[in-house]
Design an enzyme around this catalytic site. Structure first.
Site, PDB file in Angstrom:
ATOM      1  N   GLY A 221       3.565   1.672  -1.753  1.00  0.00           N
ATOM      2  CA  GLY A 221       4.205   1.877  -3.040  1.00  0.00           C
ATOM      3  C   GLY A 221       4.991   0.650  -3.445  1.00  0.00           C
TER       4      GLY A 221
ATOM      5  N   ASP B  33       4.398  -4.512  12.735  1.00  0.00           N
ATOM      6  CA  ASP B  33       4.093  -5.271  11.512  1.00  0.00           C
ATOM      7  C   ASP B  33       5.048  -6.451  11.370  1.00  0.00           C
ATOM      8  OD1 ASP B  33       2.660  -5.951   9.284  1.00  0.00           O
ATOM      9  OD2 ASP B  33       3.625  -4.501   7.942  1.00  0.00           O
TER      10      ASP B  33
ATOM     11  N   THR C 150       0.832  -1.202   0.000  1.00  0.00           N
ATOM     12  CA  THR C 150       0.000   0.000   0.000  1.00  0.00           C
ATOM     13  C   THR C 150       0.869   1.255   0.000  1.00  0.00           C
ATOM     14  OG1 THR C 150      -0.107  -0.143   2.406  1.00  0.00           O
ATOM     15  CG2 THR C 150      -1.920  -1.121   1.179  1.00  0.00           C
TER      16      THR C 150
END
Length: 376
Positions: free
Chosen positions: A31, A153, A29
């Site tokens: 890039g 993450d 998301t």
């Protein structure tokens, strides 16, 4: 710690044209990520694009946060930000437009990510090599947590490994500084973080005052994945993910997780009841090392207050019993191609157990799909 974004140090950005793009190695998301090389020195780098088109108020705050955090963190097991580059600016651009266009974060290049390695059946980790992977991963987490940074993450695709066998925690796009709650006022961080399959139960239940245990849950998922070769809990929705967690780690109740009933979602969701904890039982068909099973079990504790932290994990018997952690360089030297999740075939998802290692007998009890939903 990372509060004053005015202090981000990039007063001058070189043009990205100094690097020659070689291949696209990532997509998200945020890039794209490219493998590139410096046109003069030949040094290999990774270019991470920061999209700017939709930013009406200057530089995106998420990118500022990522840059500031990366400038703060200097550790062998954390990815190194070399510099920030930009596309060539038109000579006629005004001051506003000079802030537009595309910015690139330039990193030291790492040849592999862990998801890509695990996707390749020809890559075989010994127990000693798995110990080294987890030791480096936990060292990286210990360092960032000591510096009051949450990664937010953790997943196999965000764990990079160089050709020399050095692990680097990567993609700090969701990372943030954290602090203890002040004056009895809880923190209100977003809980819409961490890729679903690696998201801990406290976030799924709506917790906003969280800390390092969220990253340790991800470490536990990754550790199990070193043997199963695919994510161990592949939910389709947040409710489904909580169901899978309950089926593996036992029912979520105040008896095993004091005050869990304070969460509004706990009252609303219909979570499985009467589920026994089966982490060791379900994984023993894959993980033959008793100490490894015990550490995974401690990392996947439902209650974040009881979940083992990185310091405790690094002192676990798993790392201090034979075989001792072993360098990855020799194993990786037999593979000439880079391996990234983006370039690999889609990993096994839903409905099936991951492929059992050839030298391990399949445990019939662990394949009885009539008794539980998709977990491994």
């Amino acid at each position: 710690m990372v509060k004053n974004y005015d202090s981000v140090e990039f007063p001058y950005c070189d043009e990205v044209s100094k690097y020659e793009r070689l291949a696209k190695i990532g997509q998200g998301t945020f890039g794209e990520v490219f493998k590139a090389k410096h046109r003069q020195t030949g040094k290999k780098v990774a270019l991470k694009k920061v999209l700017m088109e939709n930013e009406k108020e200057g530089f995106p705050i998420t990118a500022l946060r990522e840059i500031k955090i990366l400038q703060l963190l200097k550790h062998e097991n954390v990815v190194h930000l070399i510099e920030i580059c930009r596309n060539k600016i038109s000579p006629t651009a005004n001051q506003y437009n000079r802030c537009k266009g595309t910015i690139f974060l330039v990193f030291d290049f790492c040849e592999h990510d862990l998801a890509g390695l695990l996707s390749n059946a020809h890559v075989k980790f010994t127990v000693a090599e798995i110990k080294k992977v987890m030791q480096m991963l936990l060292n990286g987490l210990y360092y960032i947590h000591r510096n009051k940074i949450l990664h937010r993450d953790m997943k196999a695709a965000n764990v990079l490994i160089t050709r020399d066998g050095v692990l680097k925690l990567a993609d700090f796009g969701l990372a943030r500084a954290f602090s203890l709650a002040k004056n009895s006022q809880p923190n209100k961080y977003t809980n819409r973080v961490v890729t679903l399959w690696y998201r801990p139960p406290e976030l799924l239940l709506g917790e906003r005052d969280y800390g390092p245990p969220i990253d340790l849950w991800g470490a536990g998922c990754i550790m199990a994945e070193m043997w199963t070769r695919s994510p161990i809990m592949q939910g389709n929705t947040e409710q489904h993910q909580l169901t899978l967690i309950s089926q593996l780690c036992g029912s979520i109740t105040p008896e095993v997780w004091p005050n869990v009933d304070k969460y509004e979602l706990y009252q609303k969701l219909e979570l499985p009841k009467g589920q026994k904890r089966k982490v060791k039982e379900r994984l023993k068909a894959y993980v033959k090392d008793v100490c490894a099973l015990d550490l995974i079990d401690k990392l996947l504790i439902l209650d974040p207050a009881q979940r083992t932290d990185s310091d405790e994990a690094l002192n676990h018997d798993f790392f201090w019993s034979d075989p001792m952690p072993s360098d990855l360089k020799n194993m990786l030297s037999t593979h000439n191609q880079s391996m990234f999740e983006y370039l690999a075939p889609p990993r096994r998802r839903g409905g099936h157990m991951p492929q059992q290692p050839a030298n391990q007998a399949r445990n019939p009890a662990a394949t009885n799909q009539s008794e539980f939903d998709r977990v491994f």
